[in-house]
Design an enzyme around this catalytic site. Structure first.
Site, mmCIF file in Angstrom:
data_model
loop_
_atom_site.group_PDB
_atom_site.id
_atom_site.type_symbol
_atom_site.label_atom_id
_atom_site.label_comp_id
_atom_site.label_asym_id
_atom_site.label_seq_id
_atom_site.Cartn_x
_atom_site.Cartn_y
_atom_site.Cartn_z
ATOM 1 N N CYS A 105 11.384 -6.187 2.886
ATOM 2 C CA CYS A 105 11.176 -5.056 1.986
ATOM 3 C C CYS A 105 12.299 -4.026 2.026
ATOM 4 O O CYS A 105 12.698 -3.498 0.985
ATOM 5 C CB CYS A 105 9.828 -4.395 2.260
ATOM 6 S SG CYS A 105 9.610 -3.726 3.922
ATOM 7 N N HIS A 144 5.752 -0.711 5.269
ATOM 8 C CA HIS A 144 6.236 -1.293 4.022
ATOM 9 C C HIS A 144 6.953 -0.206 3.244
ATOM 10 O O HIS A 144 6.641 0.986 3.379
ATOM 11 C CB HIS A 144 5.059 -1.841 3.215
ATOM 12 C CG HIS A 144 5.454 -2.551 1.958
ATOM 13 N ND1 HIS A 144 6.410 -3.540 1.919
ATOM 14 C CD2 HIS A 144 5.022 -2.401 0.663
ATOM 15 C CE1 HIS A 144 6.555 -3.983 0.676
ATOM 16 N NE2 HIS A 144 5.730 -3.307 -0.092
ATOM 17 N N SER A 186 7.428 -8.321 -0.817
ATOM 18 C CA SER A 186 6.381 -8.387 0.196
ATOM 19 C C SER A 186 5.827 -9.807 0.266
ATOM 20 O O SER A 186 6.038 -10.620 -0.642
ATOM 21 C CB SER A 186 5.250 -7.408 -0.143
ATOM 22 O OG SER A 186 4.139 -7.588 0.701
#
Length: 205
Positions: free
Chosen positions: A38, A73, A90
């Site tokens: 990410c 994330h 992701s």
């Protein structure tokens, strides 16, 4: 490019460095076409949109928990006029890109929150950074986590569509109203909207 499921990475994940160095890493990603995660996807997103006019970009970071472990994330939020979307990568499709059709930043965040809840990763923190410079030679280090945001009530919305429920959220969202002025940026979170914009006041202080 594919997601990197290996325990090691192929590129530098050091994000607290000048923008020009981040763009150099992004060029390496393009040249070598190796799997990424990410954060590298955000580097790449900044690089690919660096010369796109009238599109502002800033980072949006999430921290979630699952089975007692913490996970992080990050995505690159895009703002074009009054519309918001995101570029991301992701393991979960629902935590990747978001189309440039959201009317506010809060609406986009709510969509991600529902996706995290659906993946069994309830959020524990959300942080937003400031705009990435369009100066590719910039020696400035980007602001990755400038402001912590209150968590939306994703659990209450999980039974409906991801884009629904924003009106109910807004009615009870006065606690999310906040404005911060910096040398070159204003983050303005209104009850019915959230806009990250460049300040017309460029004076120091």
């Amino acid at each position: 490019l594919q997601y990197n499921f290996l325990p090691s990475t192929f590129f530098s994940l050091q994000k607290n460095r000048p923008l020009k160095n981040l763009l150099k890493t992004a060029r390496e990603i393009v040249d070598e076409s190796l799997p990424i995660r990410c954060l590298e996807a955000v580097f790449l997103g900044v690089y690919l949109t660096q010369k796109v006019e009238n599109v502002e970009r800033f980072p949006l970071s999430f921290k979630s928990t699952c089975n007692g472990r913490s996970y992080r994330h990050i995505v690159l939020v895009l703002r074009y006029q009054s519309s918001f979307g995101a570029i991301g990568l992701s393991r979960k499709d629902s935590l990747m890109d978001k189309t440039l059709t959201f009317s506010s930043l809060l609406e986009l965040i709510d969509c991600y929150a529902v996706s995290f809840q659906g993946a069994g990763h309830p959020l524990v923190s959300i942080k937003v950074g400031l705009y990435f410079s369009k100066d590719s030679a910039s020696n400035l280090v980007p602001y990755w986590r400038f402001l912590s945001l209150p968590l939306p009530n994703a659990k209450a919305k999980a039974g409906g569509k991801q884009r629904q429920g924003s009106a109910g959220h807004r009615r009870g969202s006065n606690h999310r109203k906040r404005s911060i002025d910096t040398n070159h940026h204003v983050i303005d979170f209104e009850t019915e909207d959230a806009v990250l914009k460049t300040s017309s006041n460029n004076s120091g202080g």
